[in-house]
Write an enzyme that holds these catalytic residues in place. Sequence first.
Site, PDB file in Angstrom:
ATOM      1  N   ASP A 305     -21.425   0.534   7.348  1.00  0.00           N
ATOM      2  CA  ASP A 305     -21.928   0.033   8.628  1.00  0.00           C
ATOM      3  C   ASP A 305     -23.092   0.910   9.072  1.00  0.00           C
ATOM      4  O   ASP A 305     -23.030   2.137   8.978  1.00  0.00           O
ATOM      5  CB  ASP A 305     -20.818   0.047   9.681  1.00  0.00           C
ATOM      6  N   ASP A 392       2.177  -2.788  10.511  1.00  0.00           N
ATOM      7  CA  ASP A 392       3.576  -2.640  10.079  1.00  0.00           C
ATOM      8  C   ASP A 392       3.688  -2.734   8.558  1.00  0.00           C
ATOM      9  O   ASP A 392       4.524  -2.055   7.942  1.00  0.00           O
ATOM     10  CB  ASP A 392       4.524  -3.613  10.805  1.00  0.00           C
ATOM     11  N   HIS A 400       7.186   3.592   1.549  1.00  0.00           N
ATOM     12  CA  HIS A 400       7.777   3.660   0.205  1.00  0.00           C
ATOM     13  C   HIS A 400       7.362   4.959  -0.495  1.00  0.00           C
ATOM     14  O   HIS A 400       8.136   5.543  -1.251  1.00  0.00           O
ATOM     15  CB  HIS A 400       7.340   2.464  -0.645  1.00  0.00           C
ATOM     16  N   GLU A 420      14.136  -0.485   1.053  1.00  0.00           N
ATOM     17  CA  GLU A 420      13.394  -1.515   1.786  1.00  0.00           C
ATOM     18  C   GLU A 420      13.551  -1.342   3.297  1.00  0.00           C
ATOM     19  O   GLU A 420      12.585  -1.443   4.056  1.00  0.00           O
ATOM     20  CB  GLU A 420      13.883  -2.909   1.373  1.00  0.00           C
ATOM     21  N   GLU A 431       4.079   1.101  14.024  1.00  0.00           N
ATOM     22  CA  GLU A 431       3.459   0.063  14.848  1.00  0.00           C
ATOM     23  C   GLU A 431       3.659   0.382  16.333  1.00  0.00           C
ATOM     24  O   GLU A 431       2.724   0.306  17.138  1.00  0.00           O
ATOM     25  CB  GLU A 431       4.074  -1.304  14.515  1.00  0.00           C
ATOM     26  N   GLU A 445       4.579 -10.074  11.361  1.00  0.00           N
ATOM     27  CA  GLU A 445       4.290 -11.247  12.206  1.00  0.00           C
ATOM     28  C   GLU A 445       2.801 -11.571  12.241  1.00  0.00           C
ATOM     29  O   GLU A 445       2.420 -12.737  12.383  1.00  0.00           O
ATOM     30  CB  GLU A 445       4.850 -11.043  13.627  1.00  0.00           C
TER      31      GLU A 445
HETATM   32 CA   LIG Z   1     -22.145  -2.235  13.167  1.00  0.00          CA
HETATM   33 CA   LIG Z   2       5.491  -5.923  13.809  1.00  0.00          CA
HETATM   34 ZN   LIG Z   3       8.893  -2.882   0.431  1.00  0.00          ZN
END
Ligand SMILES: [Ca+2]
Ligand SMILES: [Ca+2]
Ligand SMILES: [Zn+2]
Length: 679
Positions: A305, A392, A400, A420, A431, A445
């Site tokens: 940029d 997330d 992991h 998991e 998050e 989501e």
């Molecule tokens: Ca820019």
């Molecule tokens: Ca979430």
């Molecule tokens: Zn995973």
Amino acid sequence: MTTKLLGKIAVLASVSIFAFEANAQDANKNVKQKFTDERGKPSLITFNEKSTYKSTDSQTAFVELLGLKNNSNFSKTKSETDKLGISHEKFQLFHQGVKVEFSTYTLHSKSGKLESMSGEFYQLDNVNTRPSLSKEQAFNRALQQIGASKYLWDSPAEAKLNDYQKPAGELVLLPLTDEDNNGKKTEQLRLAYKFDIYATNPVSRGDIYVDAVTGVTLLYNATIKHLGEFSNGSKPSVDKKTGNKSMATAFVAANADTRYSGTQSIQTSLSGASYILSDATRGSGVMTYNMKKGTSYTAAVNFTDADNNWTAAEYNNVNKDNGALDAHWGAEKTYDYFSLIHGRNSYNNAGAAIKSYVHYSSAYNNAYWNGSVMTYGDGSGTGGFDILTSIDVAGHEIGHAVCTNTANLAYQKESGAMNEALSDIWGACIEYYAAPNKQRWLIGEDIERRAGHLSLRSMSNPKSEGQPDTYGGANWTSQTKCRPTSNNDQCGVHNNSGVLNHWFYILTEGKTGTNDLGSSYSITGIGIDKAAKITYRMESVYMTSSSTYANARTYGIQAATDLYGAGSLEVIATTNAFYAVGVGTAYVSTAKIAVPKSAKTATTTEAFVLYPNPTSEVLNVSVKENKVSSYKIFNSLGFQIQTGKTSGGEINVSNLSKGIYFFELNNGQDTVVKSFIKK
Ligand SMILES: [Ca+2]
Ligand SMILES: [Ca+2]
Ligand SMILES: [Zn+2]
Ligand SMILES: [Ca+2]
Ligand SMILES: [Ca+2]
């Protein structure tokens, strides 16, 4: 039904109860409490104040407490000191010089004194350590099994960038556990060759274990994981272009209009005449690269940029370039979260650089940690995912890498499900830390584009995305006789994770309800910060590669005890949150166990009183306000063995064999559990 489901759980009693059994069972005067796992081996031993074991007495402790014989030895692999000033020395088990995979034991010491020890131990006798196959033969079997057309070692530059080498192969003893038809855990140790194989077409990476006698593939422990069971990425196209990343010269803060989380502040560097996504302020750096829909890491280039203001007008384009800003910001926030909240310096706790590669392949519906770097597909859009760079998902995948460097939970069955779940937990925590107004209890989501789904998984209501919220309850993938394969998601690792996810949700938020096993609970949440600290300690200090849900309960309670003290509200909430998801019994206070024999009052302020305790013939039950209630008696393994009503006030327990039992009383409103001892 309840009996059968509960029977699958080797329920370990809460801290307060096993104090009795430890004293009774263990002749060693130094032992305060001893917890045994489903295989009858100690998973956690704590020492009393008068214990004479010093931090340097590891070998003595292994011999005296685990029964380590001359044919085996524990060799130190790691030593760390935590924020509480407790040092943790981790050891790996070898048998006749051959590594026993997944068998590690950790000694926990403070001020030179051994406080406790935990891990996974195997007693080996008459185990074959002579292979019939050569390494080369086993390697060829492994390649046949993987069946890829191309491997990363075919491209030395790509291999080098990913810190990968063609595997030499290692001879190990591999424990394989299963359950028989009665839910009893069984184990076998097989001599196997282990190869870390990274295939590039189609993409896969994992440790494959080939039986060194029969040549059969015993286990595939995936390093590259799928974000969900769902995956329909297109075949990668090979991009031959070579990149020329220039060296960063100065770093600066920048504004970034992310795709999923609004405008955020990121760190970049000035490189020549333009700015690039290279942050030199965290650990050894956080860098984000553009693979331009190719699959070559060496051909990746920088996003650039001119004015260091990364705007939506410039990057919210058909290429979904603004997704790179989410990936960069997500990696930075993941670094910050582990550093500030848990005192962890990057995923390896040694400041490793976090590199993210965006725009991998074409319309690729996965994001993964490949063992060295993050890789993000663009997603296929409608019917699949949008570009998979939401925070997330970034937190989940880098989570992991944290797991690999701590508990290293094997990616199959219960340990894989918890691998998991821990990633989902870190995804939610990161998050919430970075953007508290987002939906922390939903995973993915932002990227979800499949019909009929709001997200990949829900931690607050796992059943809404088809997962179980109770161990052995609805939607649970049975582990009995399950042989992990990629077709069954390694025995449901993305499915059974719902149970630990929901445990974390309940521990944080609190919940009142009745689970699929019919157990009623009412839990006051302790907030996400404390829940996260307990979880991080459970994962980084106590869990081992083959930990099960029952082990997690023991270790979670011990972690809460270390942090907040025995009998604390946090310990009670941790225990009862496990009970709420069907793992183990509810918390029992030691204070309530010692009911004097003279206690005969029919009216009591307690929910109920049991006496005499210990008992040999009958158990008298005094229920509050003399309310007739139903009861259940469970043995220490969680099997329900007797039920009835309290109407007679006297319960005959003469048929029970000697030991500790749990008495669960339900008065129509509440369920309360107490323990008693049958003499
Ligand atoms: Ca820019
Ligand atoms: Ca979430
Ligand atoms: Zn995973
Ligand atoms: Ca949707
Ligand atoms: Ca275990």
